[in-house]
Scaffold this motif. Sequence first.
Motif, PDB file in Angstrom:
ATOM      1  N   VAL A  89      44.601  37.127  40.150  1.00 44.60           N
ATOM      2  CA  VAL A  89      45.895  37.184  39.468  1.00 44.60           C
ATOM      3  C   VAL A  89      45.975  38.490  38.686  1.00 44.60           C
ATOM      4  O   VAL A  89      45.216  38.683  37.723  1.00 44.60           O
ATOM      5  CB  VAL A  89      46.098  35.987  38.526  1.00 44.60           C
ATOM      6  N   GLU A  90      46.896  39.341  39.099  1.00 40.21           N
ATOM      7  CA  GLU A  90      47.098  40.615  38.427  1.00 40.21           C
ATOM      8  C   GLU A  90      48.150  40.481  37.331  1.00 40.21           C
ATOM      9  O   GLU A  90      49.050  39.631  37.406  1.00 40.21           O
ATOM     10  CB  GLU A  90      47.570  41.693  39.413  1.00 40.21           C
ATOM     11  N   SER A  91      48.044  41.348  36.330  1.00 38.42           N
ATOM     12  CA  SER A  91      49.034  41.403  35.258  1.00 38.42           C
ATOM     13  C   SER A  91      49.003  42.780  34.622  1.00 38.42           C
ATOM     14  O   SER A  91      48.109  43.586  34.898  1.00 38.42           O
ATOM     15  CB  SER A  91      48.763  40.324  34.216  1.00 38.42           C
ATOM     16  N   GLY A  92      49.977  43.032  33.760  1.00 41.98           N
ATOM     17  CA  GLY A  92      50.002  44.286  33.019  1.00 41.98           C
ATOM     18  C   GLY A  92      51.024  45.290  33.502  1.00 41.98           C
ATOM     19  O   GLY A  92      51.253  46.302  32.839  1.00 41.98           O
ATOM     20  N   GLY A  93      51.629  45.037  34.639  1.00 40.89           N
ATOM     21  CA  GLY A  93      52.636  45.958  35.128  1.00 40.89           C
ATOM     22  C   GLY A  93      53.851  45.985  34.211  1.00 40.89           C
ATOM     23  O   GLY A  93      54.167  44.997  33.551  1.00 40.89           O
ATOM     24  N   ASP A  94      54.536  47.125  34.198  1.00 44.53           N
ATOM     25  CA  ASP A  94      55.676  47.274  33.291  1.00 44.53           C
ATOM     26  C   ASP A  94      56.479  48.491  33.714  1.00 44.53           C
ATOM     27  O   ASP A  94      56.092  49.213  34.652  1.00 44.53           O
ATOM     28  CB  ASP A  94      55.182  47.443  31.856  1.00 44.53           C
ATOM     29  N   VAL A  95      57.577  48.710  33.026  1.00 41.92           N
ATOM     30  CA  VAL A  95      58.355  49.934  33.184  1.00 41.92           C
ATOM     31  C   VAL A  95      57.888  50.903  32.098  1.00 41.92           C
ATOM     32  O   VAL A  95      57.860  50.559  30.911  1.00 41.92           O
ATOM     33  CB  VAL A  95      59.865  49.677  33.049  1.00 41.92           C
ATOM     34  N   VAL A  96      57.520  52.107  32.505  1.00 44.11           N
ATOM     35  CA  VAL A  96      56.993  53.087  31.562  1.00 44.11           C
ATOM     36  C   VAL A  96      57.575  54.446  31.890  1.00 44.11           C
ATOM     37  O   VAL A  96      57.899  54.741  33.047  1.00 44.11           O
ATOM     38  CB  VAL A  96      55.447  53.101  31.625  1.00 44.11           C
ATOM     39  N   LEU A 153      46.272  47.655  33.663  1.00 45.81           N
ATOM     40  CA  LEU A 153      46.414  46.509  34.549  1.00 45.81           C
ATOM     41  C   LEU A 153      45.157  45.658  34.480  1.00 45.81           C
ATOM     42  O   LEU A 153      44.051  46.174  34.293  1.00 45.81           O
ATOM     43  CB  LEU A 153      46.636  46.955  35.986  1.00 45.81           C
ATOM     44  N   SER A 154      45.333  44.353  34.664  1.00 41.35           N
ATOM     45  CA  SER A 154      44.205  43.428  34.690  1.00 41.35           C
ATOM     46  C   SER A 154      44.284  42.568  35.941  1.00 41.35           C
ATOM     47  O   SER A 154      45.368  42.328  36.473  1.00 41.35           O
ATOM     48  CB  SER A 154      44.222  42.527  33.458  1.00 41.35           C
ATOM     49  N   CYS A 155      43.136  42.107  36.373  1.00 39.19           N
ATOM     50  CA  CYS A 155      43.050  41.203  37.522  1.00 39.19           C
ATOM     51  C   CYS A 155      41.980  40.185  37.195  1.00 39.19           C
ATOM     52  O   CYS A 155      40.811  40.552  36.994  1.00 39.19           O
ATOM     53  CB  CYS A 155      42.707  41.988  38.781  1.00 39.19           C
ATOM     54  N   VAL A 156      42.361  38.927  37.147  1.00 37.61           N
ATOM     55  CA  VAL A 156      41.414  37.861  36.814  1.00 37.61           C
ATOM     56  C   VAL A 156      41.073  37.075  38.061  1.00 37.61           C
ATOM     57  O   VAL A 156      41.965  36.659  38.822  1.00 37.61           O
ATOM     58  CB  VAL A 156      42.000  36.921  35.745  1.00 37.61           C
ATOM     59  N   GLY A 157      39.786  36.850  38.270  1.00 35.09           N
ATOM     60  CA  GLY A 157      39.315  36.049  39.390  1.00 35.09           C
ATOM     61  C   GLY A 157      39.084  34.618  38.969  1.00 35.09           C
ATOM     62  O   GLY A 157      38.689  34.336  37.835  1.00 35.09           O
ATOM     63  N   SER A 158      39.305  33.702  39.897  1.00 36.90           N
ATOM     64  CA  SER A 158      39.257  32.276  39.551  1.00 36.90           C
ATOM     65  C   SER A 158      37.859  31.680  39.597  1.00 36.90           C
ATOM     66  O   SER A 158      37.648  30.591  39.081  1.00 36.90           O
ATOM     67  CB  SER A 158      40.157  31.480  40.507  1.00 36.90           C
ATOM     68  N   LEU A 177      38.959  42.416  36.182  1.00 36.26           N
ATOM     69  CA  LEU A 177      38.971  43.804  36.635  1.00 36.26           C
ATOM     70  C   LEU A 177      40.107  44.516  35.908  1.00 36.26           C
ATOM     71  O   LEU A 177      41.166  43.921  35.694  1.00 36.26           O
ATOM     72  CB  LEU A 177      39.207  43.845  38.139  1.00 36.26           C
ATOM     73  N   TYR A 178      39.883  45.770  35.547  1.00 33.17           N
ATOM     74  CA  TYR A 178      40.899  46.539  34.839  1.00 33.17           C
ATOM     75  C   TYR A 178      41.205  47.835  35.577  1.00 33.17           C
ATOM     76  O   TYR A 178      40.376  48.365  36.307  1.00 33.17           O
ATOM     77  CB  TYR A 178      40.423  46.893  33.427  1.00 33.17           C
ATOM     78  N   LEU A 179      42.405  48.324  35.337  1.00 29.78           N
ATOM     79  CA  LEU A 179      42.757  49.682  35.767  1.00 29.78           C
ATOM     80  C   LEU A 179      43.540  50.323  34.629  1.00 29.78           C
ATOM     81  O   LEU A 179      44.675  49.919  34.344  1.00 29.78           O
ATOM     82  CB  LEU A 179      43.589  49.669  37.044  1.00 29.78           C
ATOM     83  N   ASP A 180      42.916  51.276  33.965  1.00 33.44           N
ATOM     84  CA  ASP A 180      43.574  52.032  32.910  1.00 33.44           C
ATOM     85  C   ASP A 180      44.210  53.266  33.525  1.00 33.44           C
ATOM     86  O   ASP A 180      43.531  54.069  34.162  1.00 33.44           O
ATOM     87  CB  ASP A 180      42.563  52.429  31.831  1.00 33.44           C
ATOM     88  N   MET A 181      45.506  53.402  33.309  1.00 33.05           N
ATOM     89  CA  MET A 181      46.270  54.475  33.929  1.00 33.05           C
ATOM     90  C   MET A 181      46.931  55.312  32.851  1.00 33.05           C
ATOM     91  O   MET A 181      47.539  54.763  31.928  1.00 33.05           O
ATOM     92  CB  MET A 181      47.335  53.890  34.859  1.00 33.05           C
ATOM     93  N   GLU A 182      46.837  56.621  32.990  1.00 36.92           N
ATOM     94  CA  GLU A 182      47.497  57.501  32.037  1.00 36.92           C
ATOM     95  C   GLU A 182      48.173  58.646  32.779  1.00 36.92           C
ATOM     96  O   GLU A 182      47.971  58.829  33.985  1.00 36.92           O
ATOM     97  CB  GLU A 182      46.519  58.023  30.998  1.00 36.92           C
ATOM     98  N   TYR A 211      50.943  46.879  42.476  1.00 32.81           N
ATOM     99  CA  TYR A 211      49.504  47.083  42.415  1.00 32.81           C
ATOM    100  C   TYR A 211      48.781  45.762  42.657  1.00 32.81           C
ATOM    101  O   TYR A 211      49.071  44.750  41.995  1.00 32.81           O
ATOM    102  CB  TYR A 211      49.104  47.657  41.061  1.00 32.81           C
ATOM    103  N   TYR A 212      47.836  45.802  43.587  1.00 39.74           N
ATOM    104  CA  TYR A 212      47.064  44.633  43.958  1.00 39.74           C
ATOM    105  C   TYR A 212      45.581  44.867  43.690  1.00 39.74           C
ATOM    106  O   TYR A 212      45.079  45.964  43.903  1.00 39.74           O
ATOM    107  CB  TYR A 212      47.192  44.338  45.442  1.00 39.74           C
ATOM    108  N   CYS A 213      44.886  43.822  43.296  1.00 36.55           N
ATOM    109  CA  CYS A 213      43.429  43.841  43.386  1.00 36.55           C
ATOM    110  C   CYS A 213      43.047  43.056  44.638  1.00 36.55           C
ATOM    111  O   CYS A 213      43.728  42.097  45.002  1.00 36.55           O
ATOM    112  CB  CYS A 213      42.769  43.278  42.139  1.00 36.55           C
ATOM    113  N   THR A 214      41.994  43.505  45.277  1.00 39.09           N
ATOM    114  CA  THR A 214      41.636  42.888  46.548  1.00 39.09           C
ATOM    115  C   THR A 214      40.172  43.096  46.887  1.00 39.09           C
ATOM    116  O   THR A 214      39.577  44.114  46.545  1.00 39.09           O
ATOM    117  CB  THR A 214      42.520  43.453  47.681  1.00 39.09           C
ATOM    118  N   PHE A 215      39.598  42.094  47.542  1.00 38.53           N
ATOM    119  CA  PHE A 215      38.277  42.225  48.148  1.00 38.53           C
ATOM    120  C   PHE A 215      38.139  41.181  49.232  1.00 38.53           C
ATOM    121  O   PHE A 215      38.756  40.109  49.149  1.00 38.53           O
ATOM    122  CB  PHE A 215      37.156  42.074  47.120  1.00 38.53           C
ATOM    123  N   GLY A 216      37.387  41.501  50.266  1.00 38.92           N
ATOM    124  CA  GLY A 216      37.075  40.545  51.315  1.00 38.92           C
ATOM    125  C   GLY A 216      38.283  39.877  51.936  1.00 38.92           C
ATOM    126  O   GLY A 216      38.208  38.696  52.312  1.00 38.92           O
ATOM    127  N   GLY A 217      39.397  40.574  52.028  1.00 35.89           N
ATOM    128  CA  GLY A 217      40.586  39.989  52.626  1.00 35.89           C
ATOM    129  C   GLY A 217      41.403  39.135  51.674  1.00 35.89           C
ATOM    130  O   GLY A 217      42.436  38.579  52.053  1.00 35.89           O
TER     131      GLY A 217
END
Length: 111
Positions: free
Chosen positions: A4-11, A19-24, A78-83, A93-99
């Motif tokens: 589950v990704e989060s953190g997207g916005d208009v900037v 951005l954050s991505c939480v695994g279950s 998982l995080y993605l810091d963007m500047e 933006y997606y986080c992904t592994f193993g399909g």
Amino acid sequence: VQLVESGGDVVQPGGSLRLSCVGSEVSFRTYDINWVRQAPGKGPQWVSAINAAGDTSDYADSVKGRFRISRDNGKRTLYLDMESLTSEDSGLYYCTFGGIWGQGTQVTVSL
């Protein structure tokens, strides 16, 4: 495993986002994980990757020096810091592994 990704916005151009991505599941910590983005009308573009231990990472040339990937395995996150964002960074933006893919989080860089 669900992601589950989060953190997207208009900037504004030049702005920053995290951005954050939480695994279950606990198994999240055993996988190398990627960030991939997709702009409207374009194909997926790989952005960054990090290994399971979190001590090795790689970046697309277009984001190198501006983005930083990291992870907290204890939080299964998982995080993605963007500047210095530009309009070229806009997309889903997606986080992904193993399909496995999350639902994505939208980043829009606009005045």
